[in-house]
Write a protein that holds these residues in place. Structure first.
Motif, PDB file in Angstrom:
ATOM      1  N   TRP A   8      39.888  39.112  60.992  1.00 54.99           N
ATOM      2  CA  TRP A   8      38.739  39.535  60.138  1.00 54.99           C
ATOM      3  C   TRP A   8      37.531  38.695  60.847  1.00 54.99           C
ATOM      4  CZ3 TRP A   8      42.694  35.640  56.609  1.00 54.99           C
ATOM      5  CH2 TRP A   8      43.966  35.964  56.530  1.00 54.99           C
ATOM      6  N   THR A   9      36.454  40.326  60.954  1.00 55.82           N
ATOM      7  CA  THR A   9      35.483  39.770  61.475  1.00 55.82           C
ATOM      8  C   THR A   9      34.509  39.738  60.848  1.00 55.82           C
ATOM      9  OG1 THR A   9      36.038  42.469  62.243  1.00 55.82           O
ATOM     10  CG2 THR A   9      36.591  40.911  64.047  1.00 55.82           C
ATOM     11  N   SER A  10      34.866  40.597  59.788  1.00 56.85           N
ATOM     12  CA  SER A  10      33.731  41.083  58.722  1.00 56.85           C
ATOM     13  C   SER A  10      33.520  40.271  57.221  1.00 56.85           C
ATOM     14  CB  SER A  10      33.642  42.547  58.763  1.00 56.85           C
ATOM     15  OG  SER A  10      34.477  43.145  57.647  1.00 56.85           O
ATOM     16  N   ILE A  11      34.659  39.278  57.319  1.00 59.28           N
ATOM     17  CA  ILE A  11      34.501  38.648  56.259  1.00 59.28           C
ATOM     18  C   ILE A  11      33.878  37.494  55.975  1.00 59.28           C
ATOM     19  CG2 ILE A  11      36.590  37.497  54.622  1.00 59.28           C
ATOM     20  CD1 ILE A  11      36.393  40.901  55.398  1.00 59.28           C
ATOM     21  N   HIS A  12      32.934  37.272  54.728  1.00 61.73           N
ATOM     22  CA  HIS A  12      33.131  36.372  55.152  1.00 61.73           C
ATOM     23  C   HIS A  12      33.625  34.463  55.181  1.00 61.73           C
ATOM     24  CE1 HIS A  12      30.209  32.094  53.131  1.00 61.73           C
ATOM     25  NE2 HIS A  12      29.294  33.410  53.150  1.00 61.73           N
ATOM     26  N   VAL A  13      33.450  33.182  56.034  1.00 65.17           N
ATOM     27  CA  VAL A  13      33.307  32.279  56.239  1.00 65.17           C
ATOM     28  C   VAL A  13      34.429  31.473  55.257  1.00 65.17           C
ATOM     29  CG1 VAL A  13      33.675  29.963  57.058  1.00 65.17           C
ATOM     30  CG2 VAL A  13      32.310  31.289  57.643  1.00 65.17           C
ATOM     31  N   ASP A  14      34.033  31.640  53.710  1.00 67.17           N
ATOM     32  CA  ASP A  14      35.091  31.104  52.512  1.00 67.17           C
ATOM     33  C   ASP A  14      36.408  32.219  52.296  1.00 67.17           C
ATOM     34  OD1 ASP A  14      32.680  28.808  52.658  1.00 67.17           O
ATOM     35  OD2 ASP A  14      31.437  30.197  50.657  1.00 67.17           O
ATOM     36  N   GLU A  15      35.610  33.240  52.461  1.00 68.96           N
ATOM     37  CA  GLU A  15      37.277  34.495  51.890  1.00 68.96           C
ATOM     38  C   GLU A  15      38.336  34.065  53.008  1.00 68.96           C
ATOM     39  OE1 GLU A  15      38.938  36.711  49.970  1.00 68.96           O
ATOM     40  OE2 GLU A  15      37.459  35.397  49.263  1.00 68.96           O
ATOM     41  N   VAL A  16      37.519  33.285  54.537  1.00 69.24           N
ATOM     42  CA  VAL A  16      38.580  33.618  55.463  1.00 69.24           C
ATOM     43  C   VAL A  16      39.612  31.919  55.028  1.00 69.24           C
ATOM     44  CG1 VAL A  16      38.542  33.461  57.858  1.00 69.24           C
ATOM     45  CG2 VAL A  16      37.570  34.891  56.844  1.00 69.24           C
ATOM     46  N   PHE A  17      38.221  31.249  54.918  1.00 66.84           N
ATOM     47  CA  PHE A  17      39.301  30.026  54.884  1.00 66.84           C
ATOM     48  C   PHE A  17      39.983  29.647  53.395  1.00 66.84           C
ATOM     49  CE2 PHE A  17      39.015  25.559  52.017  1.00 66.84           C
ATOM     50  CZ  PHE A  17      39.339  24.810  52.556  1.00 66.84           C
ATOM     51  N   PHE A  18      39.919  31.078  52.463  1.00 63.70           N
ATOM     52  CA  PHE A  18      40.410  30.818  50.847  1.00 63.70           C
ATOM     53  C   PHE A  18      41.949  31.929  51.620  1.00 63.70           C
ATOM     54  CE2 PHE A  18      41.958  33.551  47.683  1.00 63.70           C
ATOM     55  CZ  PHE A  18      42.094  32.982  46.870  1.00 63.70           C
ATOM     56  N   ARG A  19      42.094  32.957  52.249  1.00 63.06           N
ATOM     57  CA  ARG A  19      42.997  34.263  52.863  1.00 63.06           C
ATOM     58  C   ARG A  19      43.496  33.049  53.721  1.00 63.06           C
ATOM     59  NH1 ARG A  19      40.489  39.245  54.010  1.00 63.06           N
ATOM     60  NH2 ARG A  19      39.954  40.488  52.220  1.00 63.06           N
ATOM     61  N   ASP A  20      43.464  32.023  54.612  1.00 62.35           N
ATOM     62  CA  ASP A  20      44.665  31.210  54.799  1.00 62.35           C
ATOM     63  C   ASP A  20      44.746  30.177  54.674  1.00 62.35           C
ATOM     64  OD1 ASP A  20      43.344  32.304  57.707  1.00 62.35           O
ATOM     65  OD2 ASP A  20      41.818  31.334  57.908  1.00 62.35           O
ATOM     66  N   THR A  21      44.022  29.156  53.456  1.00 65.43           N
ATOM     67  CA  THR A  21      44.988  29.150  52.526  1.00 65.43           C
ATOM     68  C   THR A  21      46.148  30.013  51.689  1.00 65.43           C
ATOM     69  OG1 THR A  21      42.981  28.080  52.001  1.00 65.43           O
ATOM     70  CG2 THR A  21      44.831  27.254  50.845  1.00 65.43           C
ATOM     71  N   ALA A  47      47.356  26.401  57.601  1.00 60.28           N
ATOM     72  CA  ALA A  47      47.536  27.346  57.474  1.00 60.28           C
ATOM     73  C   ALA A  47      45.699  28.002  58.212  1.00 60.28           C
ATOM     74  CB  ALA A  47      47.598  28.147  56.485  1.00 60.28           C
ATOM     75  N   THR A  48      45.424  26.703  57.188  1.00 63.54           N
ATOM     76  CA  THR A  48      43.562  27.059  58.045  1.00 63.54           C
ATOM     77  C   THR A  48      43.270  26.725  59.416  1.00 63.54           C
ATOM     78  OG1 THR A  48      43.014  24.614  56.418  1.00 63.54           O
ATOM     79  CG2 THR A  48      42.791  26.318  55.196  1.00 63.54           C
ATOM     80  N   TRP A  49      44.567  25.827  59.707  1.00 65.17           N
ATOM     81  CA  TRP A  49      44.504  25.142  60.988  1.00 65.17           C
ATOM     82  C   TRP A  49      44.806  26.128  62.159  1.00 65.17           C
ATOM     83  CZ3 TRP A  49      46.717  20.200  60.900  1.00 65.17           C
ATOM     84  CH2 TRP A  49      46.010  19.106  59.764  1.00 65.17           C
ATOM     85  N   GLY A  50      45.162  27.237  61.389  1.00 67.04           N
ATOM     86  CA  GLY A  50      46.071  27.748  62.613  1.00 67.04           C
ATOM     87  C   GLY A  50      45.320  29.094  63.067  1.00 67.04           C
ATOM     88  N   GLY A  51      44.987  29.321  61.693  1.00 66.44           N
ATOM     89  CA  GLY A  51      43.827  30.251  61.128  1.00 66.44           C
ATOM     90  C   GLY A  51      42.497  30.307  61.935  1.00 66.44           C
ATOM     91  N   ARG A  52      42.055  28.508  62.269  1.00 63.87           N
ATOM     92  CA  ARG A  52      41.108  28.467  62.640  1.00 63.87           C
ATOM     93  C   ARG A  52      40.685  28.866  64.728  1.00 63.87           C
ATOM     94  NH1 ARG A  52      38.260  23.051  61.221  1.00 63.87           N
ATOM     95  NH2 ARG A  52      38.288  24.232  58.956  1.00 63.87           N
ATOM     96  N   HIS A  53      42.148  28.988  65.125  1.00 65.10           N
ATOM     97  CA  HIS A  53      42.064  28.447  66.919  1.00 65.10           C
ATOM     98  C   HIS A  53      42.349  30.498  66.218  1.00 65.10           C
ATOM     99  CE1 HIS A  53      44.245  24.508  66.326  1.00 65.10           C
ATOM    100  NE2 HIS A  53      43.027  24.394  66.498  1.00 65.10           N
ATOM    101  N   ARG A  54      43.116  30.966  65.943  1.00 71.15           N
ATOM    102  CA  ARG A  54      42.888  31.939  65.588  1.00 71.15           C
ATOM    103  C   ARG A  54      42.198  32.929  66.135  1.00 71.15           C
ATOM    104  NH1 ARG A  54      42.566  36.752  66.687  1.00 71.15           N
ATOM    105  NH2 ARG A  54      43.890  38.830  66.276  1.00 71.15           N
ATOM    106  N   ASP A  55      40.593  32.052  65.303  1.00 70.97           N
ATOM    107  CA  ASP A  55      39.185  33.217  65.492  1.00 70.97           C
ATOM    108  C   ASP A  55      38.766  32.488  65.953  1.00 70.97           C
ATOM    109  OD1 ASP A  55      40.110  34.866  62.982  1.00 70.97           O
ATOM    110  OD2 ASP A  55      39.239  33.241  61.665  1.00 70.97           O
ATOM    111  N   LEU A  56      38.871  31.661  67.216  1.00 68.63           N
ATOM    112  CA  LEU A  56      37.950  31.147  68.447  1.00 68.63           C
ATOM    113  C   LEU A  56      38.343  32.035  69.444  1.00 68.63           C
ATOM    114  CD1 LEU A  56      39.363  27.390  68.732  1.00 68.63           C
ATOM    115  CD2 LEU A  56      37.409  27.924  67.896  1.00 68.63           C
TER     116      LEU A  56
END
Length: 299
Positions: free
Chosen positions: A99-112, A290-299
């Protein structure tokens, strides 16, 4: 012309990302993580069953105790939930779309949310597996272990059900007055020496009534003692002593059965509470991973 048309009809990567971002859940990643978690749960469950059965023994003073076995089961279930949920949640976060155009907080929520959904689906899938044909394969070993560890509780349940059926038989509409009716027809046992009668049911009703009232009366003790003396070579005093000793043993057996049943009830309650805690730990670990996995995915 065809090349130009194809270029216009083929969506670009940016268009794909926008379409994916409109959908908050990447179900393919969720189901991939849930399938992994469910399969790993089944594997660890089988491993735990094998280790548990190898550690217990039906013989006294051999193998681990029931308390140690219960603690080991709780720790194993908690550890299993922690490992498989974290792995499933991490895969769900790592495999989801970027997700490139989504806010960081929204990305965190979606990963959770991805991690939580993965845990929920994996839990439902595991429950379905354990109640199906696969569950029947492992249930034999689990029931064997439970029968060894909970032998006292099983015996207590049998004793309580047996005594309960006797007491129910003595308390139903047809036999509620059986004890008092029997007392109307009591006769001098010396007069019936030559015509022996089976008084087992009558004595059972006497003991049942005494258990209900909490005390074996002197009159009942004397009468049952006469019956015992008639059938044996004991004196009246010795027969009454045997009656009192037998009644005391029955009371002790009922007390032990009630204590064992109460222990089994408490153990079941504690197990249910620990299962609840283990599932909560699994949900938390899946969401966090899931938040860790999403963070590694976006690196």
């Amino acid at each position: 012309m065809n090349i130009v048309a194809n270029e216009h009809n083929t969506p670009t990567n940016t268009t794909r990302n926008l379409i994916n971002e409109e959908h908050g859940v990447c179900w393919s990643a969720v189901f991939a993580g849930a399938a992994t978690a469910a399969a790993l749960t089944l594997i660890l469950f089988l491993l735990g069953t094998g280790l548990g059965l190898s550690a217990i023994s039906p013989w006294k003073h051999e193998g681990i105790s029931a308390a140690t076995f219960s603690v080991s089961v709780i720790l194993w279930i908690t550890l299993t939930q922690l490992i498989v949920s974290a792995l499933g949640g991490y895969l769900a976060g790592r495999l989801r779309n970027r997700w490139t155009s989504i806010h960081v907080d929204e990305v965190f929520f979606r990963d959770t949310a991805h991690g939580f959904l993965t845990w929920a689906i994996a839990t439902l899938a595991t429950a379905a597996l354990l109640t199906s044909v696969i569950g029947s394969i492992v249930s034999g070993g689990v029931q064997a272990g439970a029968s060894v560890v909970g032998g006292a509780a099983k015996t207590a349940t049998h004793v309580m059900s047996t005594v309960g059926s006797e007491m129910q038989e003595g308390n139903n509409d047809n036999n509620s007055m059986g004890y008092f009716v029997d007392s109307l027809f009591r006769q001098d046992t010396k007069a019936s020496v030559n015509t022996p009668v089976d008084h087992s049911k009558e004595v059972t009703r006497i003991f049942t009534n005494s258990i209900n009232s909490g005390e074996l009366s002197n009159a009942d003790t004397r009468y049952v003692g006469q019956l015992v003396a008639q059938r044996t070579s004991l004196s009246q005093e010795q027969a009454e002593q045997r009656v009192s000793a037998t009644y005391t043993r029955i009371q002790e057996m009922l007390t032990s059965a009630k204590e064992a049943a109460d222990k089994a009830r408490k153990a079941s309650a504690y197990a249910a509470l620990w299962f609840f805690v283990a599932l909560l730990i699994g949900a938390f670990s899946a969401s966090l991973a899931a938040t860790w996995g999403g963070r590694h995915r976006d690196l």
